[in-house]
Design an enzyme around this catalytic site. Structure first.
Site, PDB file in Angstrom:
ATOM      1  N   ASP A   6      39.730 -11.707-110.900  1.00  0.00           N
ATOM      2  CA  ASP A   6      39.603 -10.262-111.095  1.00  0.00           C
ATOM      3  C   ASP A   6      41.000  -9.673-110.968  1.00  0.00           C
ATOM      4  OD1 ASP A   6      38.340  -7.778-111.520  1.00  0.00           O
ATOM      5  OD2 ASP A   6      38.276  -7.374-109.381  1.00  0.00           O
ATOM      6  N   SER A   7      41.098  -8.371-111.257  1.00  0.00           N
ATOM      7  CA  SER A   7      42.387  -7.693-111.106  1.00  0.00           C
ATOM      8  C   SER A   7      42.740  -7.520-109.627  1.00  0.00           C
ATOM      9  CB  SER A   7      42.305  -6.314-111.757  1.00  0.00           C
ATOM     10  OG  SER A   7      41.268  -5.568-111.128  1.00  0.00           O
ATOM     11  N   CYS A  69      35.141  -9.958-113.571  1.00  0.00           N
ATOM     12  CA  CYS A  69      35.838  -8.767-114.048  1.00  0.00           C
ATOM     13  C   CYS A  69      35.156  -8.284-115.337  1.00  0.00           C
ATOM     14  CB  CYS A  69      37.307  -9.103-114.328  1.00  0.00           C
ATOM     15  SG  CYS A  69      38.218  -7.719-115.038  1.00  0.00           S
ATOM     16  N   GLU A 147      41.268  -0.362-103.956  1.00  0.00           N
ATOM     17  CA  GLU A 147      42.453  -1.200-103.686  1.00  0.00           C
ATOM     18  C   GLU A 147      43.276  -0.631-102.528  1.00  0.00           C
ATOM     19  OE1 GLU A 147      43.610  -4.216-105.094  1.00  0.00           O
ATOM     20  OE2 GLU A 147      41.631  -4.338-106.015  1.00  0.00           O
ATOM     21  N   CYS A 178      31.619  -2.282-112.759  1.00  0.00           N
ATOM     22  CA  CYS A 178      32.957  -2.758-112.394  1.00  0.00           C
ATOM     23  C   CYS A 178      32.766  -3.384-111.022  1.00  0.00           C
ATOM     24  CB  CYS A 178      33.938  -1.591-112.318  1.00  0.00           C
ATOM     25  SG  CYS A 178      35.494  -2.015-111.493  1.00  0.00           S
ATOM     26  N   HIS A 180      34.509  -3.675-108.534  1.00  0.00           N
ATOM     27  CA  HIS A 180      34.993  -2.916-107.373  1.00  0.00           C
ATOM     28  C   HIS A 180      33.915  -1.957-106.839  1.00  0.00           C
ATOM     29  CE1 HIS A 180      38.999  -4.257-108.670  1.00  0.00           C
ATOM     30  NE2 HIS A 180      39.509  -3.769-107.557  1.00  0.00           N
TER      31      HIS A 180
HETATM   32  N1  DGL Z   1      36.962  -5.133-111.170  1.00  0.00           N
HETATM   33  C1  DGL Z   1      37.252  -5.142-112.558  1.00  0.00           C
HETATM   34  C2  DGL Z   1      36.045  -4.884-113.416  1.00  0.00           C
HETATM   35  O1  DGL Z   1      34.969  -5.331-113.078  1.00  0.00           O
HETATM   36  C3  DGL Z   1      38.569  -4.505-112.980  1.00  0.00           C
HETATM   37  C4  DGL Z   1      38.856  -3.161-112.427  1.00  0.00           C
HETATM   38  C5  DGL Z   1      40.278  -2.671-112.753  1.00  0.00           C
HETATM   39  O2  DGL Z   1      41.246  -3.348-112.402  1.00  0.00           O
HETATM   40  O3  DGL Z   1      40.393  -1.602-113.373  1.00  0.00           O
HETATM   41  O4  DGL Z   1      36.147  -4.297-114.458  1.00  0.00           O
END
Ligand code: DGL
Length: 272
Positions: A6-7, A69, A147, A178, A180
């Site tokens: 993931d990011s 992600c 984050e 997402c 996150h």
């Molecule tokens: N957590 C990621 C997703 O599911 C990426 C979120 C990001 O870095 O913008 O899309």
């Protein structure tokens, strides 16, 4: 061994579900925090990063890649998946399966800007449920809050409220599209109330991963977890301690040479 990327911290919500579904599986988690947030990047950039991240995990000999992600899945759905030698479990497909199981037809999708732009959620859900009405809303403020470790209190509550205000009033289910966002679930629960079903695609994703490993006779392992970040190692370690306090984790920083040795020329794609 299962590979995830993931990011940043979001994919840990997938890792947590995986750990519950297949406790013995060994896992390698790659957090590309040098490039977070992915959601505001161009399709060209995201394809290059996807190509790199899949190649990096593949080169480390994982048995399968469990996508953690949505943004990367969205761009792959729109422009094509880079080839790798192992199975890749698409998170958006798992999300659509999760929606289908509910039978609910008025569906809200909250996602990053790039995921919404890809249109992948609408395509996947409508393919399974042709009469579904899907409204996708982007939420660029949420990933930076997570984050930064701002999970509780007024700032995340206001940000979640602002996004949910954009959903149609009669929505029956909302996909946290997402990885996150489940970390902000207390706010989604409070804002959406009990009348709206919140869907975390990681639950079906983990079930599918367990099934894949069982079909391949690879449910065993020693439950090791290695986490690699391209960002700040100390902060990452601290966040892992908060988010996965009960898991024994080996954490390290990947240096530039190691990171970029697998990048080759990902094809350029037009912006939409
Ligand atoms: N957590 C990621 C997703 O599911 C990426 C979120 C990001 O870095 O913008 O899309």
């Amino acid at each position: 061994m299962l590979g995830l990327f993931d990011s940043g911290l979001g994919g840990l919500t997938v890792l947590r579900r995986l750990r519950d579904a297949v406790p013995a599986a060994d896992m390698l988690y790659y957090a590309d925090q040098a490039h977070v947030p992915y959601g505001e990047r161009s399709a060209d950039d995201l394809l290059r990063l996807l190509h790199h991240n899949l190649g990096w995990l593949d080169a480390r000999g994982v048995d399968a890649i469990v996508m953690a992600c949505n943004t990367s899945c969205g761009v792959a759905d729109r422009y094509g998946w880079p080839p790798v030698s192992v199975p890749v479990l698409d998170l958006i497909d798992s999300a659509a399966q999760a929606v289908e199981r509910t039978g609910l037809l008025r569906v809200g999708v909250i996602a990053t800007t790039a995921t919404v732009r890809s249109g992948a959620y609408g395509r996947h859900i409508v393919r399974r449920m042709p009469t579904a009405r899907v409204v996708e809303v982007d939420a660029p403020a949420l990933v930076p809050l997570v984050e930064a470790g701002e999970l509780h209190g007024d700032a995340p509550r206001r940000a979640v409220q602002a996004v949910c205000d954009l959903l149609p009033r009669d929505v029956e289910a909302v996909v946290l599209a997402c990885t996150h966002y489940p970390l902000l679930d207390e706010h989604f629960a409070a804002v959406l109330g009990t009348g709206v079903l919140r869907i975390d695609p990681a639950i079906v994703q983990a079930e599918r991963a367990a099934q894949l490993l069982s079909e391949r006779g690879r449910l065993t392992g020693s439950g090791t977890l290695e986490c690699v970040t391209t960002g700040d190692l100390d902060r990452f370690r601290e966040n892992l301690g908060i988010m996965l306090p009960d898991l024994l984790v080996h954490v390290r920083h990947a240096d530039a040479a190691e990171l970029y040795d697998t990048i080759s020329n990902a094809s350029a794609v037009p912006e939409t």
